[in-house]
Scaffold this active site. Sequence first.
Site, PDB file in Angstrom:
ATOM      1  N   SER A  46       0.800  -1.224   0.000  1.00 28.89           N
ATOM      2  CA  SER A  46       0.000   0.000   0.000  1.00 28.89           C
ATOM      3  C   SER A  46       0.832   1.273   0.000  1.00 28.89           C
ATOM      4  CB  SER A  46      -0.935   0.014   1.216  1.00 28.89           C
ATOM      5  OG  SER A  46      -0.189  -0.112   2.412  1.00 28.89           O
ATOM      6  N   ASP A  99      -3.714   7.888   8.228  1.00 35.75           N
ATOM      7  CA  ASP A  99      -4.801   7.068   8.772  1.00 35.75           C
ATOM      8  C   ASP A  99      -4.360   6.095   9.864  1.00 35.75           C
ATOM      9  OD1 ASP A  99      -3.356   5.219   7.343  1.00 35.75           O
ATOM     10  OD2 ASP A  99      -4.914   4.767   5.880  1.00 35.75           O
ATOM     11  N   HIS A 112      -0.679   4.666   7.219  1.00 35.37           N
ATOM     12  CA  HIS A 112      -0.035   5.296   6.060  1.00 35.37           C
ATOM     13  C   HIS A 112       0.230   6.778   6.333  1.00 35.37           C
ATOM     14  CE1 HIS A 112      -2.679   1.977   4.631  1.00 35.37           C
ATOM     15  NE2 HIS A 112      -1.538   1.618   4.052  1.00 35.37           N
TER      16      HIS A 112
END
Length: 379
Positions: free
Chosen positions: A48, A353, A356
């Site tokens: 991610s 978040d 990240h």
Amino acid sequence: MTKKNIIFRNHCEIMNIVTLFFLFVCVYTTLSFSIPLKYDKIYSFGDSLADTGNFLHSGAMTNPVIGKLPYGETFFHHATGRCSNGRLIVDFIAEKYSVPYLPPYLTIVESLKLKGEHGVNFAVAGATALDSKFFYDQGIGQALWTNHSLTTQLGWFKQLKSTMCTTKQECDRYFKRSLFLLGEIGGNDYNYAFFLGVTVNKLKRMVPLVVGLITAAARMLIEEGAKELVVPGNFPIGCLGAYLTLFETKDKTAYDENGCLKAHNTFSKYHNAQLKLSLEKLRHKYPQARIIYADYYGAAKALFHIPHHLGLENGALNACCGGGGPYNFNYKARCGHIGSKACKDPSTYANWDGVHLTETAYRHVAMGLLNGNFTSPPI
């Protein structure tokens, strides 16, 4: 002045001109060989931290939160599948070399219009270095976001490569000015286990397996034609809101001067040290390739050490988007879920978040890499 002196002076002037000419030629030649050509293609693998939309197109999850606002709100003004409010490290690297933002591999498969002429992104949010079978065998497979591991991504690359070049000579030419970004990858192998309660000492046994697979992937890419590879290490995970929330303790000695968890950051450094050792061995085996270690840990350290000096008025530990709690990370109300809310100005936060980083933080890390301060050898 005698005729003899005039002839001597003219001879000296001619010699000086000749000397300067040859000096210019030598300097020009040296610079031509020492200054690298600008990259014209970028190929990205990972999770991610690098995914620009593959997870979203994979169908691994119904209506994932990264497919809607506030994800993507800052730069793109719509969700793109990036796990941040805006651009990622790979985007800033692409901008630096005037390469278009990398299309996710799965959009190329879906659309005949996209060719990936300037590179492709194979990274998938939630991806691991180890194959999913390993996690199911360990009884923690239920935590996986996706089965698209690093092995799967390398398989995608091989499939696409067959449409770009066939012979070794042809592929060497095709990838001559290409940059391969191998990661970050491996972080999720540890995240899944940590979040399910596996201890640091037990996880250390997994490190050689993870590092071994990353190194094997680098080897495969070199043999497939890669000339320049960037292999990043892990971030200081003990500074992430998710870790600080899940492993919160009243023991003040568990935290460093920046408020990060010492044990988890030490684990990240252990992984990074093992990866660097493995890459050094690979350099000896493939001297024709430039294998660059990217120190994500070092590049990110300033975010947590001097956030206010970097304009991060709201610090680096609290998440911009979340559902409350000491670090604004609530597992039951994660960013994008009911009960969560995004901050007004993400540029004043380092953490997006809880897992990240924000676009601002990723830009800082990317600039550290591109300026050569946190890449070895310099990118």
